[in-house]
Design an enzyme around this catalytic site. Structure first.
Site, PDB file in Angstrom:
ATOM      1  N   GLY A   6      -8.362   6.153 -13.409  1.00  0.00           N
ATOM      2  CA  GLY A   6      -8.231   4.755 -13.014  1.00  0.00           C
ATOM      3  C   GLY A   6      -7.622   4.668 -11.624  1.00  0.00           C
ATOM      4  N   SER A   7      -6.883   3.623 -11.399  1.00  0.00           N
ATOM      5  CA  SER A   7      -6.372   3.361 -10.046  1.00  0.00           C
ATOM      6  C   SER A   7      -5.291   4.323  -9.596  1.00  0.00           C
ATOM      7  CB  SER A   7      -5.827   1.926  -9.970  1.00  0.00           C
ATOM      8  OG  SER A   7      -6.874   1.026 -10.275  1.00  0.00           O
ATOM      9  N   THR A   8      -4.748   5.137 -10.542  1.00  0.00           N
ATOM     10  CA  THR A   8      -3.758   6.122 -10.104  1.00  0.00           C
ATOM     11  C   THR A   8      -4.419   7.147  -9.194  1.00  0.00           C
ATOM     12  OG1 THR A   8      -4.179   7.506 -12.033  1.00  0.00           O
ATOM     13  CG2 THR A   8      -2.405   5.914 -12.230  1.00  0.00           C
TER      14      THR A   8
END
Lengths: 365, 650
Positions: free
Chosen positions: B329-331
Site C-alpha cells: 500500500g502507501s507505505t
C-alpha cells in the site's frame, strides 16, 4: 597302645581306598572349592552344601570300595532290569521339565533313572561277558549291543542327548575292552558318519540348533550362540595367568551362564588362565592314568571291563564338558567331574570310582 | 568258533587287553592334548581379541547429555530455559508383556489416555531397544513411587531429564520456535551431516525458529561416561566420565518488555509487527498475531490441539512477520520517492499536479486517488505526507519498471532479508521477466505474460503485483532511517560460549552502504515527518510527541474494487477488508527504532496500525504507557542484566 589303636582305625578307614586316586581327587576338590566360591559370588551356603555332599560321596565311595567286586557284580542284572523298567516308567508317567521327560516320581521323591544307567549298563555288560567268558562268540557282542541300545534309545527319546551319549559310551567302552573286533569298530564308525544325514533328520529342533550354533556361534550371538560365546570370551580373556581369583569380569558381571554347574570351568579358566587349565588337566590325566593302571591289574574280566568302562566314562565327562565350554563340542548337559556344583552327579561319579577302588583292592591281595 | 577259541587263551586275551588299554590311553592323551591346543589358541593367540570382547561386554559408553543453551532477551530475561523433572521410560525389548506392564504401572502412577496415545506414537517411531517415555514431568512423589516399585518391572526406568520451557508462551513462539522429539527425518539429517554421534542419547532437537536455526550453538557437545554393566545391562559402577559441554547462551536483541507491549497493543487483532534498531539491525520485537503456545510441541502435540491450531482460520501457526506477503500500500511511497529522486525522475521540491484520478494516454481507465477531490498540486514531500496516489501513478509511469526495480531492490525489497529465522518469504518486487515467469503456465496466454503499461502504475502506490513481508518493510524502513547503512536483521545479538564465557557478536558492522545521496534521504525523511504533522495522514498520531517521529500510513487492498464502485468496509466480509499498514522510525535525527506494523482487515493505516506504532515508540523512547495496557502486561522476573554484563566483561 593308644597310638596303635588310632593307627588301626586309620588303617581300617584308609585300607579300602586307593591312596593315589584319593590324593588326586583331593587336588581337584581344592580347586573346585576355590572356583565355586568365586562362581557363586562368595556364597557360603553353596560351599556348605558342597562339603555335605562331598562327605556323602566319600562315604559312598568308601562303602563301595570295601565291598568285594563279586558282591557288587551280583547287583548288575537286577540293577539293569530295574533301571530299564524305570526308564519305561518315565516314558509312561514321567515328569516333564523344560520340554524333556527325565524324572519319575517314586513315592519318596523324584528320581532320574537315566542316571542309574550310567553305571548299570557297564556293570551289566561286564557281568554278561564274564558269565560267557569261556564261550564268547559274535552273538554275545550282538546281545551286548542290544543291551546298550535299549536304555540308550529310551534316554534319547526323553530327550537327553548328553546322558544318552554317556550311557551308550560306557557300554561301548565295555564292549571295546571285551575285544570287539577293530573291523566292527572302524566299520561302525564309518557307518555312523554315513548315517549322520539320517540322524540329522531324526534330531529334535533344539538339538539341530545346538549343532548349528556349534559350527558358528556368531550366527546367533544373543540367542543360542550366547552361552558358547560368553564362555569362550571368559576363557580367552583369562590369558596365560588368568585374571586372578574373584577378579573375572565375565563371571562377576553375570555373563557366564550356569556358572556354578556345567560352565564352572569357564569361571576357573577366566580367573586362573592357561596355567590353571594345565594344572586341572594334569590332575584329571593323573586320575585317568591311575584308573587305567588299576584296570590293567584287575584279575577278573568283569573287573577289567567295568574299571575300563568307568575310566573312559570319566574321561568322556572331562573331555565333553571342557570341549563344550571351550567351544569345540556342542552344548550338552555334561558336568565337569567333581568341579561342577551338584550332589547327584558327584555321588554318581563317586559310586563309579568306589567300585573301581574295590576292583583295585582285589588285585593287591 | 575260531574267535572264541582265541579268546579263551588267557595270554592272548591279556595281551589284547593291554593293547586296547594302551590304545585307549593314547587316544585319551591325544584328546586332552587337543583341549590343551584349544586353550593355547584361545588364551595365548586370541587373548587380545577376547580381552577386547570381555571389555566391550562389560564396559558401555553412555552418552551424557549436555544442557541445552538458554535463550535470554537483551536484558538477560530467560525466554527459553530448562528445568529438571522425571520421565517414566519403557524399553520394549526388555519387556515381555507391554500392555500388562503399562496396566500395572497405571496402578502406581496415573497414566492418562493422552499419555498412552503419545506413547504409541513414540513407539511406532523408535526401535525396540530404545527407551520410550510413557509418563513425562513426574513430580518427586510420583517418581519415588515408581522407583520403589521398579523391581517389579524389568525394562522400566525412571530418568531425570531436563525439560525445555518457554515461560512466555504465545509471546515468543514465532521468535523462539520450539524443540521437539528427534524424529526419523531428523535422524536421517543428523546422519547425513555426520552429527549423529553428538546426538547419541539425545531426545530433542530444535524444530522451528531460533531453536532450529541456532541448533548447533544450543545443543552443546555430548559427554561420555564409561559404565561397567552386567549381562542384564544394569550399571554396576562408573569408571570414567568426560563431562559434556553445555550449549551456548543466546542473547537476543529482542526486548521482551517491548514485545509484550506490542502484543498487548495488538490485543486480539490479527497482524504482525517488526521493530528493528536501525543502528545495529537487531530485531527489538517480532510479533505475529495470533500465536500459539510452543510448549505444546515439545513432547509431541496431541492431535486435538494440533487440529484446532491447524484448522483455525486465523492461522496462528503462520509466522506473518516473515512469511505473510502483503501488498505494501502507501507505505511503499517513501521508497518509491527515493527511487524517483535517485533516477532523476523528479527533483526535490519540484511541484506536480495531484488530481482526483489518473488516466493513461489513449485509455479511459481511471486510476482513482484515495481522495476523490485530489490534492491540488504538490512536491514529493507533500505527496508523501498527504499520500497522493495520482502523484505516484504519474511518477511510476514516467520511470517505468526497468528503472524502478534496481533502485528499490537496494532496500532489500523482493529478496530475503537474511534474518536468522528459517522460512522467510521472498515477496515480489516485479520485473518484466518476473511477470513472464509468473504467468508461464499453460492456463495463461501471451497477453497475460506481456508487461502492460498499466502494470507499473498501480505499483507506484504499492498495489498491483508487489507484495512484501512485514519484516521486509521494517528492514527497508530501518535502512532508510539509517541513511542507507544496511544490516541483515538479526534476532540474536550475541552468543555466549558455555565453555569459556566468551561472547561473539552477530553482525557487528553494516554489510553494505546504499549508493544514494544523503540529501535524498533527508528529503524523504522530511516527507515522512510531515506525515505526522498537521496536514499529514497521520497528524492525529503526531500530537504531543516528546521526540521527533517519521512515518507513513498505508492501506492495502485485499480485493479489487470495481470501476466506478466505492470501497465500503461495512459491505465487505471481514476477511476482504483492507489491511492497515504503518511504517515509522524515531527519533528522526538519530533513529533508535524503526517499525513496520500491519493489522489485517483493519482498514485505513492511520486508524489501526499507526496508533500501535506511536504507543510502542512512546514506551520505548520515554517509558510512557497507558494504564490500560500497563495493567495487561506480563510480570517478568527482575532483570538479570547485571549478571549478563558481568559474563560479557569476562
Amino acid at each position: 597302645m593308644q597310638v596303635s589303636l588310632a593307627k588301626r582305625i586309620a588303617h581300617a578307614i584308609m585300607d579300602p581306598l586307593d591312596g593315589w586316586l584319593l590324593a588326586l581327587l583331593a587336588g581337584v576338590f581344592v580347586l573346585s572349592m576355590i572356583a565355586l566360591f568365586s562362581a557363586s559370588n562368595q556364597s557360603w551356603a553353596k560351599i556348605d552344601n558342597k562339603l555335605v555332599y562331598t562327605a556323602l560321596s566319600l562315604l559312598v565311595m568308601w562303602l563301595l570300595a570295601r565291598l568285594s567286586p563279586q558282591t557288587v557284580m551280583h547287583m548288575a542284572l537286577p540293577l539293569y532290569v530295574a533301571g530299564v523298567l524305570l526308564l519305561v516308567g518315565v516314558e509312561v508317567a514321567g515328569i516333564t521339565v523344560n520340554g524333556s521327560t527325565r524324572w519319575l516320581n517314586v513315592g519318596i521323591g523324584r528320581i532320574q533313572p537315566s542316571e542309574i544307567m550310567k553305571i548299570a549298563v557297564p556293570m551289566m555288560l561286564a557281568w554278561y561277558f564274564q558269565k560267557y567268558e569261556t564261550t564268547l562268540n559274535w552273538r554275545h557282542y550282538v546281545v551286548a549291543a542290544i543291551l546298550i541300545v535299549i536304555p540308550g534309545l529310551l534316554i534319547l527319546k526323553q530327550p537327553d542327548l548328553g546322558t544318552a551319549t554317556l550311557v551308550m559310551g560306557a557300554g561301548f567302552f565295555a564292549l571295546f575292552f571285551a575285544g570287539l573286533p577293530w573291523k566292527i569298530i572302524i566299520g561302525g564308525a564309518v557307518a555312523f558318519l554315513a548315517s549322520l544325514p539320517v540322524v540329522w533328520n531324526l534330531m529334535h529342533d533344539y538339538q539341530r540348533k545346538r549343532v548349528l550354533t556349534l559350527i558358528d556361534p556368531m550366527q546367533d550371538p544373543l540367542g543360542d550362540g550366547y552361552h558358547i560365546i560368553q564362555s569362550m570370551i571368559a576363557i580367552g580373556s583369562g590369558g596365560v595367568w588368568g585374571k586372578g581369583w574373584l577378579a573375572g569380569s565375565q563371571t562377576h558381571l553375570d555373563y557366564i551362564p550356569e556358572r556354578t554347574t556345567d560352565f564352572i570351568f569357564a569361571v576357573y579358566s577366566e580367573e586362573f588362565g592357561l596355567v590353571g587349565n594345565l594344572l586341572l588337566l594334569a590332575l584329571y590325566l593323573g586320575i585317568i592314568s591311575r584308573c587305567l593302571l588299576i584296570t590293567a591289574r584287575a584279575p577278573t574280566l568283569y573287573g577289567r571291563l567295568l574299571a575300563g568302562a568307568i575310566t573312559l566314562s570319566f574321561f568322556v565327562y572331562v573331555f565333553v564338558n571342557m570341549g563344550m565350554v571351550a567351544g569345540i563340542l556342542p552344548v550338552v548337559g555334561v558336568p565337569l567331574p567333581f568341579m561342577s556344583y551338584g550332589g547327584t552327579a558327584t555321588v554318581s561319579l563317586a559310586i563309579g570310582l568306589g567300585m573301581l577302588m574295590g576292583i583295585g583292592k582285589l588285585q593287591r591281595r | 568258533m575260531k574267535q572264541a577259541a582265541r579268546l579263551k587263551d588267557p595270554h592272548t586275551e591279556e595281551r589284547q587287553l593291554y593293547w586296547r588299554l594302551l590304545a585307549a590311553y593314547l587316544f585319551m592323551v591325544l584328546m586332552l592334548l587337543l583341549l590343551v591346543a584349544r586353550f593355547v589358541w584361545l588364551q595365548v593367540f586370541q587373548y587380545e581379541h577376547f580381552t577386547t570382547l570381555a571389555q566391550n561386554n562389560s564396559i558401555s559408553l553412555v552418552p551424557v547429555q549436555p544442557n541445552r543453551g538458554l535463550i535470554v532477551d537483551r536484558n538477560g530475561i530467560e525466554l527459553a530455559r530448562n528445568y529438571a523433572s522425571y520421565t517414566l521410560e519403557l524399553t520394549p525389548d526388555k519387556i515381555d508383556n507391554l500392555d500388562a506392564t503399562i496396566k500395572a504401572l497405571g496402578e502406581v502412577v496415573p497414566i492418562t489416555p493422552r499419555d498412552l496415545k503419545r506413547f504409541q506414537k513414540f513407539l511406532s517411531e523408535s526401535k525396540d531397544f530404545e527407551p520410550v517415555p510413557l509418563r513425562l514431568k513426574m513430580d518427586d512423589t510420583e517418581a519415588a513411587k515408581v522407583a520403589a516399585n521398579l523391581w517389579r518391572f524389568p525394562g522400566v526406568e525412571v530418568k531425570a531429564r531436563l525439560y525445555r520451557d518457554y515461560p512466555y508462551k504465545e509471546l515468543t513462539s514465532h521468535v523462539l520456535g520450539y524443540i521437539g522429539r528427534i524424529g526419523p527425518r531428523d535422524k536421517d539429517r543428523l546422519v547425513a551431516e555426520e552429527k549423529a554421534a553428538n546426538y547419541r542419547g539425545a531426545t530433542h532437537i530444535g524444530k522451528l525458529g531460533l531453536e532450529a536455526v541456532y541448533e548447533n550453538e544450543l545443543h552443546g557437545q555430548n559427554g561420555f561416561e564409561e559404565i561397567e554393566t552386567d549381562s542384564a545391562g544394569r550399571a554396576v559402577r562408573s569408571l570414567r566420565r568426560t563431562a559434556p559441554v553445555h550449549g551456548n547462551t543466546l542473547q537476543l536483541a529482542l526486548d521482551i518488555h517491548l514485545q509484550d507491549v506490542a502484543d498487548k497493543l495488538f490485543g486480539n487483532r490479527r497482524g504482525a509487527l517488526v521493530a528493528i534498531d536501525p543502528r545495529s539491525g537487531g530485531v527489538l520485537a517480532l510479533l505475529s498475531k495470533p500465536s500459539f503456545d510452543p510448549n505444546l510441541f515439545i513432547d509431541g502435540i496431541d492431535s486435538q490441539s494440533w487440529q484446532s491450531l491447524n484448522d483455525d482460520w486465523q492461522r496462528p501457526l503462520i509466522n506473518r512477520a516473515i512469511r505473510g506477503m502483503y501488498p505494501p500500500g502507501s507505505t511503499f511511497k517513501p521508497f518509491m520517492g527515493m527511487a524517483a529522486l535517485e533516477s532523476g525522475a523528479i527533483g526535490p521540491n519540484e511541484v506536480r499536479p495531484a488530481p482526483g484520478y489518473f488516466t493513461l494516454p489513449g485509455s479511459s481507465h481511471q486510476f482513482r486517488d484515495s481522495n476523490p477531490r485530489g490534492n491540488g498540486s504538490a512536491n514529493l514531500a507533500r505527496a508523501i505526507a498527504v499520500s497522493s496516489d495520482t502523484f505516484f501513478y504519474k511518477l511510476a509511469w514516467d520511470m517505468g519498471i526497468d528503472r524502478i526495480h534496481p533502485l528499490l531492490a537496494q532496500f532489500g525489497l523482493g529478496s530475503k532479508t537474511g534474518i536468522d529465522l528459517d522460512g522467510e518469504a521472498i515477496g515480489v518486487l516485479p520485473t518484466k521477466e518476473w511477470k513472464a515467469r509468473r504467468f508461464a503456465g499453460k492456463r495463461f496466454r501471451d497477453e497475460h505474460r506481456r508487461w502492460l503499461p498499466a502494470d507499473v502504475v498501480s505499483i507506484g502506490i504499492g498495489q498491483g503485483f508487489n507484495t512484501y513481508t512485514p519484516l521486509q518493510m521494517a528492514n527497508a524502513t530501518a535502512i532508510l532511517a539509517n541513511d542507507g547503512r544496511a544490516f541483515h536483521p538479526h534476532l540474536v545479538q550475541k552468543v555466549t560460549d558455555a565453555l569459556n564465557g566468551k561472547t561473539r557478536l552477530i553482525e557487528a558492522a553494516p554489510y553494505k552502504q546504499l549508493p544514494f545521496k544523503q540529501q535524498h534521504y533527508d528529503y524523504i525523511k522530511k516527507g515522512m515527518q510531515a506525515v505526522m504533522q498537521p496536514g499529514g495522514t497521520g497528524w492525529r498520531l503526531g500530537q504531543g510527541l516528546q521526540y521527533s517521529m517519521a512515518g507513513k500510513t498505508g492501506t492495502a487492498q485485499v480485493v479489487q474494487i470495481k470501476q466506478g464502485a466505492k470501497y465500503n468496509a461495512g459491505a465487505l466480509a471481514e476477511q476482504h477488508r483492507d489491511h492497515s499498514w504503518f511504517i515509522a522510525f524515531a527519533p528522526v535525527e538519530q533513529p533508535k527504532i524503526a517499525v513496520a506494523v500491519i493489522v489485517e482487515n483493519a482498514g485505513f493505516g492511520a486508524t489501526a496500525a499507526a496508533p500501535i506504532a506511536r504507543a510502542l515508540f512512546d514506551y520505548y523512547l520515554t517509558g510512557k504507557l497507558s494504564d490500560d495496557i500497563r495493567g495487561q502486561l506480563e510480570t517478568f522476573p527482575p532483570s538479570a542484566t547485571g549478571k549478563q554484563d558481568a559474563s560479557v566483561a569476562r
